[in-house]
Design a protein around this motif. Structure first.
Motif, PDB file in Angstrom:
ATOM      1  N   UNK A  69      42.775  39.418  50.169  1.00 57.78           N
ATOM      2  CA  UNK A  69      41.427  38.870  49.953  1.00 57.78           C
ATOM      3  C   UNK A  69      40.424  40.005  49.771  1.00 57.78           C
ATOM      4  N   UNK A  72      40.726  41.572  46.341  1.00 61.09           N
ATOM      5  CA  UNK A  72      40.145  40.707  45.306  1.00 61.09           C
ATOM      6  C   UNK A  72      38.621  40.817  45.296  1.00 61.09           C
ATOM      7  N   UNK A  73      38.035  40.801  46.483  1.00 61.32           N
ATOM      8  CA  UNK A  73      36.567  40.904  46.565  1.00 61.32           C
ATOM      9  C   UNK A  73      36.107  42.227  45.958  1.00 61.32           C
ATOM     10  N   UNK A  76      36.399  42.261  42.131  1.00 58.73           N
ATOM     11  CA  UNK A  76      35.315  41.496  41.494  1.00 58.73           C
ATOM     12  C   UNK A  76      34.011  42.273  41.537  1.00 58.73           C
ATOM     13  N   UNK A  79      34.000  44.924  38.925  1.00 56.81           N
ATOM     14  CA  UNK A  79      33.767  44.389  37.581  1.00 56.81           C
ATOM     15  C   UNK A  79      32.268  44.188  37.355  1.00 56.81           C
ATOM     16  N   UNK A  80      31.582  43.640  38.349  1.00 55.11           N
ATOM     17  CA  UNK A  80      30.134  43.444  38.243  1.00 55.11           C
ATOM     18  C   UNK A  80      29.440  44.789  38.065  1.00 55.11           C
ATOM     19  N   UNK A  83      29.817  46.004  34.545  1.00 49.39           N
ATOM     20  CA  UNK A  83      28.938  45.299  33.614  1.00 49.39           C
ATOM     21  C   UNK A  83      27.526  45.837  33.708  1.00 49.39           C
ATOM     22  N   UNK A  84      27.078  46.116  34.940  1.00 53.21           N
ATOM     23  CA  UNK A  84      25.681  46.518  35.117  1.00 53.21           C
ATOM     24  C   UNK A  84      25.440  47.984  34.789  1.00 53.21           C
ATOM     25  N   UNK A  86      27.782  50.119  33.143  1.00 50.20           N
ATOM     26  CA  UNK A  86      28.531  50.626  31.992  1.00 50.20           C
ATOM     27  C   UNK A  86      29.443  51.794  32.341  1.00 50.20           C
TER      28      UNK A  86
END
Lengths: 223, 285
Positions: A69, A72-73, A76, A79-80, A83-84, A86
């Motif tokens: 768990x 996984x956290x 994630x 990934x965020x 995105x923010x 680069x």
């Protein structure tokens, strides 16, 4: 009138040991692949190591459901971040994120004993060691898990800076070469396997350096 | 164009059964700079015109990676587009976290459409002023969707939105039957030609357009300006040759078009060499 105790625990300990050693331009992270419960073996082939970012790898022992768990956290959140911003998260940034994530569940902790290893922003090896609720420290080497009581004193003997009586004592990044560090890890696991029943089967060794990430396996005693 | 009496609130119908605020929002999409998308069986390409306000500023980001298998191009209020991209990214991450597999594109666009619909039925909100071209791959193949501020969405083989998109649409309508089996390179070339159509004679350079691809094992990514410039040079220099992936009718029409632009390309060619440095895109933030 004795206090009523819970007859069910949300936690289990799946055992196993993890080690990480930081070098001048590399980092070695290793863990055995045995997963146990009680006195039984669940599987001999379970990876406790997770690559969180380009130059950042985490090995965790304890309750593997919580470990999964947690992985996984963090994946994630990474990934965020990508995105923010680069770009990939650096190892020290991931180190802080892991600490915050663990403390977030201070009152129902992840039963996960982690070592984070990778390269810092300057390309030097770095290792961070944690407790279950996020207290962490950058060190030159560390071990966690069921075999850590056997492994840590040996690593101290081999790697700790010469005069521990001199203040401030510091875990210097080891002067060992990459292959010497890997040999040390292999020795350490072979020894821990002898006396810790929860450590054995195979050792997964991950090396992070400027060329990227490389994984190796070593067989150890299966009893 | 001003229907004043019934257009103040998004929650007010006109007697003709229209919601003018929603239609005005779609107008905002038409005012944005062009974005086009096209797909084959295996790949989807998004391309957009990226003009900076002045030489001093960077250009607007109009193509966003949402996940490895999905990306969007936007036209209209780019701030709304940015916020919706953030929502889409979040949905993809949550879905993979729960189901350990990538969010199917069709599911994502429905969620997006439902989100847009909410804004058409709340008196304290306004519709999103952005149109999104969502490109993605999932188990059922390659997809291209268009999401409207109205909350409608449609799947397309190829589509163009934004200002002067009609020129691109005309080109795409002529050529779309070749897209299904087109190669990745041909698809990208078609996208660049469609973008050029919206520029109405202005020279196509990699500094004013952005192209992104997904498919055939490649995760969604934006192509770097050098690659784009090579492709632009390749098809602008190739003046008289037939365009690739031919059809009889399309070839005849395309030839006439290529012939006309070949003259433009030839004269601009000499100027192009000197302006080769301009080909590189400005500093991307």
């Amino acid at each position: 009138m004795t206090k009523q105790q819970a007859n069910w625990s949300p936690y289990d300990n799946n055992g196993g040991s993890c080690v990480a050693i930081a070098g001048a331009d590399y980092c070695v992270v290793a863990a055995d692949t045995r997963m146990s419960t009680g006195y039984s073996i669940l599987t001999r082939d379970y990876s406790k190591i997770c690559q969180l970012a380009d130059k950042c790898v985490m090995a965790s022992s304890g309750f593997q459901a919580d470990v999964k768990a947690l992985q996984k956290v963090l994946a994630s959140r990474h990934l965020i971040y990508q995105h923010q911003h680069n770009k990939q998260m650096s190892c020290p940034a991931m180190g802080q994120l892991l600490s915050n994530t663990l403390y977030y569940k201070r009152f129902f902790p992840y039963y996960s004993f982690n070592v984070l290893g990778g390269l810092d922003n300057e390309g030097k090896g770095c290792v961070f060691t944690y407790d279950a609720v996020g207290s962490y420290e950058r060190v030159g080497y560390s071990s966690q898990g069921s075999g850590s009581t056997l492994i840590m004193p040996f690593l101290d003997n081999q790697l700790k800076s010469p005069s521990p009586l001199l203040l401030p004592a510091q875990d210097a990044v080891t002067p060992l070469s990459e292959s010497e560090a890997v040999d040390l890890v292999k020795t350490v696991f072979a020894s821990a396997t002898e006396r810790d029943i929860y450590t054995g089967d195979k050792v997964e060794i991950v090396i992070i350096n400027a060329d990227g990430i490389h994984r190796d396996f070593m067989d150890v005693r299966k009893d | 164009m001003f229907r004043n009496q019934y257009d103040t609130d998004v929650t007010t119908w006109s007697p003709a059964g229209r919601l003018f605020q929603v239609e005005y929002a779609m107008e905002a999409v038409k005012q944005g700079s062009a974005a086009i998308g096209l797909r084959s069986m295996t790949h989807v390409v998004l391309a957009c015109v990226n003009k900076a306000n002045s030489e001093l500023s960077s250009h607007q980001k109009k193509i966003f990676k949402v996940d490895d298998h999905i990306g969007v191009a936007i036209a209209g209020l780019t701030a709304d587009g940015r916020v919706l991209s953030k929502y889409m990214r979040s949905e993809c991450i949550n879905y993979s976290f729960t189901y350990d597999s990538p969010l199917p594109v069709g599911r994502l666009v429905v969620q997006l459409a439902d989100k847009a619909q909410v804004c058409t039925q709340r008196s304290w909100k306004r519709p999103y002023g952005v149109g999104l071209l969502a490109a993605g791959l999932d188990e059922s193949g390659a997809h291209l969707y268009y999401n409207c501020p109205s909350g409608n969405y449609f799947e397309y083989q190829a589509f163009a939105i934004g200002s002067r998109s009609q020129a691109a649409k005309t080109y795409l309508e002529r050529r779309f039957e070749t897209f299904v089996n087109a190669s990745r390179e041909d698809l990208i070339k078609d996208a660049l030609i469609a973008i050029r159509e919206t520029l109405q004679g202005e020279r196509l350079k990699s500094s004013i357009c952005t192209v992104a691809v997904v498919g055939g094992g490649e995760p969604f990514h934006i192509l770097d300006p050098e690659t784009i410039q090579h492709l632009i040079d390749a098809f602008e220099i190739v003046g008289d040759e037939d365009p690739p992936a031919n059809e009889q009718g399309a070839a005849a029409a395309a030839d006439a078009e290529e012939g006309a632009t070949a003259e433009q390309g030839a004269t601009a060619g000499e100027g192009g060499d000197g302006a080769a440095d301009e080909g590189a895109a400005p500093m991307d933030i």
